[in-house]
Design an enzyme around this catalytic site. Sequence first.
Site, PDB file in Angstrom:
ATOM      1  N   LYS A  56       0.822  -1.223   0.000  1.00 37.41           N
ATOM      2  CA  LYS A  56       0.000   0.000   0.000  1.00 37.41           C
ATOM      3  C   LYS A  56       0.853   1.268   0.000  1.00 37.41           C
ATOM      4  O   LYS A  56       0.389   2.303  -0.458  1.00 37.41           O
ATOM      5  CB  LYS A  56      -0.971  -0.010   1.180  1.00 37.41           C
ATOM      6  N   ARG A 101      -7.692   0.926  16.133  1.00 34.46           N
ATOM      7  CA  ARG A 101      -8.067   1.121  14.741  1.00 34.46           C
ATOM      8  C   ARG A 101      -9.067   0.010  14.445  1.00 34.46           C
ATOM      9  O   ARG A 101     -10.061  -0.102  15.134  1.00 34.46           O
ATOM     10  CB  ARG A 101      -6.830   1.140  13.825  1.00 34.46           C
TER      11      ARG A 101
END
Length: 367
Positions: free
Chosen positions: A39, A134
Amino acid sequence: MAGVNTPYLIIDLDKIERNARTVVDLCAQHGITVTGVTKGVCGHPGVASAMLRGGVASIADSRMKNIQRLRNACLDTALILLRVPPLSAVNAVVELADLSLNSELPVLEGLSAAAIRTGKTHDVIVMVDFGDLREGIWPDDVIAFVREAISLEGVRIKGIGTNLACFGGVVPSEANMNQLAALASEIEHRFEMTLEWISGINSSGLELITSGRMPRRINHARIGEAILLGRETIHRKPWPDTFQDAFVLHAEILELKQKPSIPVGERSEDAFGHLPVFEDRGDRRRALINVGREDIDINGISPRDSRIDILGGSSGYLVLDVTAVKDHIAVGDALSFTLNYSALLAAMTSEYVTKYTLNGSAHSVEQ
Ligand SMILES: *Cc1c(COP(=O)(O)O)cnc(C)c1O
């Protein structure tokens, strides 16, 4: 580099391959399989291939566009969606990704329906939040989640995982890894199933591995930064036997002039709404180069020539103090910079930065 438009990013695929090899070998000694995470490079297929040559078992990315890009490249490997999938995209996820990380039942139900429709089985890792805050299910709620999830056709629970040191900065420890392993055992026992992957760590877990305190049950790692930039992410120390300069940014000197070090005239905010502070160091030699906030995190790049200081930047310019370099540079020269993760992410995403890959003696320009 002659013939290549500035600014450009040189991507050294051999260095990425060797970084991957170092990480993969270390993890293998501890029974841990590594998935390479792309990513930070927008799913760049060349980088993914270098990771695969370095021994990673599969490739993961957080965005569907990047997964699509990797899929189009026909790499001979499994592709993993790393960010929990949007409910609106379950069909594409099942079509393009072999496995995804999940924390919501409605999404799993959607994946299940999509898988049944297409006659596929979609693998999932159930994400557990051990305090980084998260993604992930709170540990107390995992058993109830799995009870529902195992009844869904078309999705197969391949394992459980957790992600740390990303939002809350929580360090992977023997304690939280043991909690993950214990939860895995409890799921296996209660539901009479085997979990293939206990996916404990990202680049923040390498020190725990070398310390010898990583619980044996943890057998999967998802690694991006340590392979791309050669750093663990707790102290951001260079990792032994890795390169920190697989990516080098080059930008061109547009203007080179002697100017005062404090602005002249009445002052208000800069272009980004900040009130910059200046120190009077007399007249200085300054260079303007052709990258800016649109292409990089200006706090995340370091000149390879340590005599150069970055004074600041706007969307399209970076302003440098090059006094110490004296007359050894000229308008039209390219200056080079190493990058941290956020600067790399921005440079890879910026369409204004040309990507240039080196691979042994072969090289190629993109964009
Ligand atoms: C980004 C990410 C990783 C990789 O993290 P690095 O610190 O780059 O190794 C691993 N897992 C998840 C869920 C991620 O989002």
